[in-house]
Each structure stands twice: as structure tokens, then as C-alpha cells.
Design an enzyme around this catalytic site. Structure first.
Site, PDB file in Angstrom:
ATOM      1  CG  LEU A 169      22.898  11.872 -28.875  1.00  9.94           C
ATOM      2  CD1 LEU A 169      23.465  10.536 -28.317  1.00  9.94           C
ATOM      3  CD2 LEU A 169      24.200  13.031 -30.191  1.00  9.94           C
ATOM      4  CE1 TYR A 206      22.190  17.108 -28.642  1.00  8.03           C
ATOM      5  CE2 TYR A 206      21.380  18.333 -27.178  1.00  8.03           C
ATOM      6  CZ  TYR A 206      22.381  17.858 -27.610  1.00  8.03           C
ATOM      7  OH  TYR A 206      23.418  18.501 -26.840  1.00  8.03           O
ATOM      8  CE  LYS A 207      15.390  11.780 -22.227  1.00 14.04           C
ATOM      9  NZ  LYS A 207      15.901  10.769 -21.925  1.00 14.04           N
ATOM     10  CB  CYS A 208      19.362  18.695 -23.806  1.00 15.80           C
ATOM     11  SG  CYS A 208      17.929  19.666 -24.767  1.00 15.80           S
ATOM     12  CG  LEU A 264      13.151   9.692 -23.708  1.00 14.65           C
ATOM     13  CD1 LEU A 264      11.636   8.561 -23.360  1.00 14.65           C
ATOM     14  CD2 LEU A 264      14.002   9.572 -24.452  1.00 14.65           C
TER      15      LEU A 264
END
Length: 316
Positions: A169, A206-208, A264
């Protein structure tokens, strides 16, 4: 004390498919669509309409061939390369494919304004392809659509869980028009607020964004990243959009020191290859940068099973 992945329950092992042996993540993003076309067009001094879809696909497959052997996972989209990536077996077994399932609302040459979930994705076929995860981008704003975006993200996480795929996400915080006009948007606060709202949906990853756009010292960025770690109780990674390539290794180290498990990233790795000798750059500078980042996450990153074990204790 490190908890072995085998003792984890509730689907927590999903991140393992995308991780390095160290339990950290060094993942390459190649799912850019119109933004990649815009970057190519700007470098060539031509309209975006002069860049055909085949050019995007060829570039992404070149990225996959060069960087895949050094990455734990690679993210790609259905329209520009996914089918060939799978059919031609471009990636080695050590690099897991991730499919982007976001439908982008994006005007040519502009930023992504909103997203939707591609509900028509044939999940059984995706699993059969050997794909190990799905990714959804969510544009987060302090506006009247927050509940809709939470529902969208929840549906995505549920869809992945039902299919046995890892869910990545990716909320990206943006200002509203009023915040932008008034100059009141604070990126770091928005990243934390978005995480507080969306991380409880419990995606696999969780990607932020990196706090401060990756500018500053390791200690300064880490202090802000600790605010993210305090509200995210699943493994989390950072993206590279908005961070200068030269700053990204320092930004990754800072985030990892604060509790992140890796990255990522796309632009920080392969942007230089959009000009000059593409393949030589990908095999040279881009590969060197990815290897360095891998060493950083192995040294400073939090193994996913430690983050997942902590999350299991919180929700038990």
C-alpha cells in the site's frame, strides 16, 4: 530477540516473498506510466505523444534485466511490460514480480490526481504467473474524500489477502488546493497523518515518502521518520519520488535507523539511464547504486519478521 518467520500467524509471512535473506527489502519500481513518458519526452525535447507505449515497455524490461538480479522484487504495470516480463522469464527466481493494480487519474504531463483499484484483475491468473504481490497507490489529501480512500485501500488489502498475495500500500501525501495556495502544507505532518489513517488496514508492506524530501542529515531525517514508525505497526519501506538520487542512500539509511525495512524505488535508480547509453548506465551506475542500497538496508533495516512479530503482539 529475533522471531523466526515460521512462528508468525495471521498471514504475516506474506512479506517474505518480497524480501532479501536479511528480512529487508531492496525493491525496484518500474510501474511509472505517463510520468515515464513525460520524463522521456523532456529529455528528447519532443511532445509526450511522440513516445509510443513500446518505448516504455522496452525501457522497463531493460531495467528488469539489469537490476532484477540485484533486487528482491520488481514492480511493473500491466500496460507496459508485465506480460512480457512473465512470458520471457526476465526476472531471476530471487526477484519477485509485483503487479501494480492502480488505475491512475493523470493528465498528460501532470501528476497523478487520484487512483482507483483495477477490480477486473484476474487474481488466479496473476498467481499462476508467479507474481508474489500487488501494489496500490493512494493519493492522500485532507479533503472530503478521505473515507472513500480508506475504503479503497481496505478493499485492496482484503483482495490481496484472499488471493494469498502480498499487499503493498503506497499512500502519497499531497496538499489540497487551499493548502497549496496558503502555503500551509507540511509534508512531514501529512505523511504521519496518512500513516495513522491507512496503516491500521494492515497491508503486508506500507510504502511511504521520505520525510523532508530526503534533505538533511541522517539524524535529522531519522528523527522525523521515527514519527512514522510510531504509527505504523507493519513492515514499512520508503519510495524515492521527490528525493535527489544522490540523497537517496542517506535517506534510506535514516529511515531504516528509525524502523523502516528498506525501499521500493525507481527514479533514484534508473533516471540516469533515460539519457545516453541506456544499457551501460543500467549495468553500471544504476546497478552500483542498487548494490549500495542493498548493503544499507542489510546493515540498518529492520527485518520484516521483527516488525510483523511486534504487530502480532499489539493485535493479540
Amino acid at each position: 530477540m529475533t522471531t523466526h518467520p515460521a512462528v508468525l500467524t495471521g498471514g504475516s509471512a506474506a512479506p517474505a516473498a518480497l524480501a532479501r535473506p536479511s528480512g529487508t527489502f531492496a525493491m525496484v519500481a518500474a510501474d511509472q506510466r505517463d510520468s515515464l513518458r513525460t520524463m522521456m519526452a523532456q529529455r528528447e525535447g519532443v511532445p509526450g505523444s511522440d513516445i509510443p507505449a513500446a518505448r516504455l515497455t522496452d525501457f522497463k524490461l531493460a531495467v528488469a534485466r539489469a537490476l532484477g538480479p540485484h533486487a528482491s522484487a520488481l514492480l511493473i504495470d500491466r500496460d507496459h511490460g508485465y506480460r512480457r516480463l512473465v512470458d520471457e522469464k526476465v526476472l531471476p527466481a530471487t526477484c519477485a514480480p509485483i503487479l501494480a493494480v492502480d488505475i491512475l487519474d493523470q493528465r498528460p504531463g501532470g501528476p497523478v490526481e487520484d487512483t482507483a483499484l483495477d477490480e477486473a484483475t484476474d487474481l488466479a491468473a496473476v498467481v499462476a504467473d508467479g507474481t508474489r504481490g500487488l501494489k496500490l497507490l493512494v493519493i492522500w489529501r485532507r479533503d472530503a474524500h478521505r473515507d472513500r480512500r480508506v475504503a479503497l485501500a481496505a478493499r485492496f488489502v482484503e483482495m490481496c489477502r484472499d488471493a494469498g498475495l502480498a499487499s503493498v500500500l503506497e499512500p502519497v501525501a499531497r496538499p489540497t488546493a487551499d493548502e497549496e495556495a496558503a502555503g500551509t502544507f507540511a509534508l512531514n505532518d501529512a505523511i504521519v497523518e496518512a500513516a495513522r489513517e491507512l496503516a491500521p488496514l494492515r497491508p503486508s508492506l506500507y510504502k511511504c515518502q521520505v520525510p523532508d524530501g530526503g534533505a538533511g542529515t541522517v539524524a535529522g531525517i531519522a528523527a522525523q521518520a521515527e514519527r512514522i514508525d510510531a504509527v505504523v505497526d507493519v513492515p514499512w519501506v520508503v519510495l524515492s519520488q521527490g528525493v535527489e538520487s544522490a540523497d537517496f542512500p542517506r535517506a534510506v539509511e535514516a529511515a531504516c535507523r528509525a524502523g523502516a525495512s528498506g525501499f521500493l524505488a525507481g527514479r533514484a535508480l534508473w533516471t540516469d539511464a533515460l539519457s545516453g547509453d541506456r544499457d551501460a548506465t543500467l549495468r553500471g551506475a544504476s546497478t552500483d547504486r542498487l548494490r549500495l542500497l542493498g548493503e544499507i538496508v542489510d546493515t540498518h533495516g529492520r527485518p520484516w519478521w521483527d516488525a510483523a512479530a511486534a504487530s502480532e503482539r499489539v493485535t493479540a
